[in-house]
Design a protein around this motif. Structure first.
Motif, PDB file in Angstrom:
ATOM      1  N   PRO A 127       0.926  -1.171  -0.071  1.00 23.07           N
ATOM      2  CA  PRO A 127      -0.167  -0.034  -0.019  1.00 23.07           C
ATOM      3  C   PRO A 127       0.938   1.154  -0.035  1.00 23.07           C
ATOM      4  CG  PRO A 127       0.326  -0.892   2.171  1.00 23.07           C
ATOM      5  CD  PRO A 127       0.951  -1.814   1.299  1.00 23.07           C
ATOM      6  N   SER A 136      -1.867  -1.475   9.522  1.00 27.77           N
ATOM      7  CA  SER A 136      -0.534  -0.897   9.649  1.00 27.77           C
ATOM      8  C   SER A 136      -0.328  -0.455  11.145  1.00 27.77           C
ATOM      9  CB  SER A 136      -0.344   0.281   8.582  1.00 27.77           C
ATOM     10  OG  SER A 136      -0.341  -0.217   7.147  1.00 27.77           O
ATOM     11  N   SER A 141      -3.974   1.409  -0.059  1.00 27.27           N
ATOM     12  CA  SER A 141      -3.753   2.245   1.020  1.00 27.27           C
ATOM     13  C   SER A 141      -4.936   2.769   1.461  1.00 27.27           C
ATOM     14  CB  SER A 141      -2.765   3.430   0.540  1.00 27.27           C
ATOM     15  OG  SER A 141      -2.776   4.442   1.650  1.00 27.27           O
ATOM     16  N   ASP A 155       8.589  -6.571   3.718  1.00 21.56           N
ATOM     17  CA  ASP A 155       8.852  -5.724   2.417  1.00 21.56           C
ATOM     18  C   ASP A 155       9.877  -4.580   2.858  1.00 21.56           C
ATOM     19  OD1 ASP A 155       7.825  -3.466   4.163  1.00 21.56           O
ATOM     20  OD2 ASP A 155       5.755  -3.324   3.031  1.00 21.56           O
TER      21      ASP A 155
END
Ligand SMILES: Cc1cc2nc3c(=O)[nH]c(=O)nc-3n(C[C@H](O)[C@H](O)[C@H](O)COP(=O)(O)O)c2cc1C
Length: 379
Positions: free
Chosen positions: A86, A168, A115, A295
């Motif tokens: 995202p 997140s 996102s 990531d």
């Protein structure tokens, strides 16, 4: 430009794509995409450099005429073990924004995480690709103070056909991105944020200044609340931004499907352990009970191979997709995906790995403090 992007002989690597993208962007926007947190930007650099410390140990004498890099994710099949992480505001990169990213990921049959700060609604993103194609989308979110706003986004994601919620957990307060501060970067007023409910406020900026609870990140999030998220949706839940085995073990307790080992592309806390270096101890700690994705700093197919060899189930790319988008919209994102995919298949063939299951720690080694080369031990 699209045709040029697809055919340009000059763009052979993601680095080539980055250079071309930066030529096409105003300086402030290029720096917004590139920026890391802190005055050292150490995590940004080290996340990339971490991959170079490993050397490949190729095996020969395997029939490599047919390499298969497919893998399962969110109950579907991805053509490759990577997807699009995202990132906010794709319309800053290209007018077609997240619609282009969505079409490119779906045409290459890889997943995309949208996102929360996207300029396109989750409904438009999930329907951007032709209906016969497989739809592998997740909605990223950071919990806001108004719980009903969190629930509303989960419901929208479910209805839109998302397969997962990616929470997140590393950004309840913003990182100190000094470049943005020096440039006086503000979200352009013409961009909208349809996945954030800013009510009757004229824009997100005003709503945040007014401290509306539906747009204000909750700074007092607890592990109980992550558990509550898992209980609030039938979608798979992933925690993105885990960097220690201690937190990975707590994640196992919450009932999430997996974690994304991530330093937010070096944009949040500077000086943290690079995700690739945090990965092995997290893989070992969770022992296969939940999925471990990673990531940060992936710039070539060999980096994906190394992350998988260290035990990652899946990897995500952030900036490379943005460079593709800037350079050529949908075809530009496809170009970024194709470069990585071709490099990965090439490395797999030359390392004698026919499928992702064949990639092991034994394919890697690194230099010890006294300069001797040491293969990694299988776990
Ligand atoms: C411009 C930009 C915007 C981002 N926006 C978000 C976001 O809205 N939510 C989020 O969870 N991560 C966000 N990220 C972090 C990415 O999801 C990802 O963790 C990171 O980019 C991976 O590192 P890489 O860029 O080296 O591949 C953003 C990254 C960039 C570069």
């Amino acid at each position: 430009m699209a045709t040029e992007a697809a055919e340009s002989p000059l763009i052979l690597t993601l680095r080539d794509l980055e250079v071309q993208a930066n030529k096409r962007l105003p300086k402030v926007t290029a720096e917004y995409f590139a920026d890391g947190a802190g005055d050292e930007q150490r995590t940004l650099k080290e996340s990339i450099d971490a991959f170079a410390r490993y050397r490949l140990r190729p095996r020969v004498g395997r029939k490599v005429s047919s390499i298969d890099a497919k893998t399962l994710i969110w109950g579907g099949t991805s053509n490759f073990p990577f997807g699009i992480a995202p990132s906010a505001m794709h319309q800053l990169a290209h007018p077609s924004g997240e619609v282009a990213t969505s079409r490119a990921s779906s045409s290459r049959r890889i997943p995309m995480i949208l996102s929360q700060s996207a300029n396109t609604s989750i409904e438009d993103v999930t329907t951007a690709s032709p209906s016969h194609t497989q739809r592998l989308y997740a909605q990223q979110t950071t919990l806001v103070q108004d719980w009903s706003a969190n629930l509303a986004l989960f419901r929208r994601a479910e209805r839109a056909g998302c397969k997962a919620i990616v929470l997140s957990v590393d950004c309840s307060v913003p990182g100190r991105r000094l470049g943005e501060m020096r440039n006086g970067f503000v979200k352009p007023a013409h961009l909208v944020f349809p996945n954030i409910d800013y009510g009757d406020a004229p824009n997100l900026h005003t709503a945040r200044l007014e401290k509306r609870r539906a747009v204000t990140f909750d700074r007092d999030v607890t592990w109980e609340m992550y558990k509550k998220v898992v209980e609030s949706t039938h979608l798979e839940v992933y925690l993105k931004g885990i960097l220690t085995p201690e937190d990975a073990l707590l994640a196992v307790e919450t009932g999430v499907k997996g974690v994304v080992v991530s330093a937010h592309g070096g944009r949040q806390l500077d000086g943290v352990v690079p995700p690739l270096d945090a990965l092995p101890e997290i893989v070992e700690a969770v022992g296969g009970r939940i999925k471990v994705h990673v990531d940060g700093g992936i710039r070539r197919g060999a980096d994906i191979f190394k992350a998988l060899a260290l035990g990652a189930d899946f990897v995500w790319i952030g900036r490379p997709a943005l460079w593709g988008l800037v350079y050529g919209g949908e075809q530009g994102v496809e170009l970024a995906i194709d470069i990585l995919a071709e490099e990965l298949l090439n490395v797999m063939a030359l390392c004698g790995a026919l499928t992702l299951q064949d990639i092991t720690r034994g394919h890697l080694g690194r230099y010890t403090a006294d300069g001797l080369f040491e293969p990694l031990r299988e776990q």
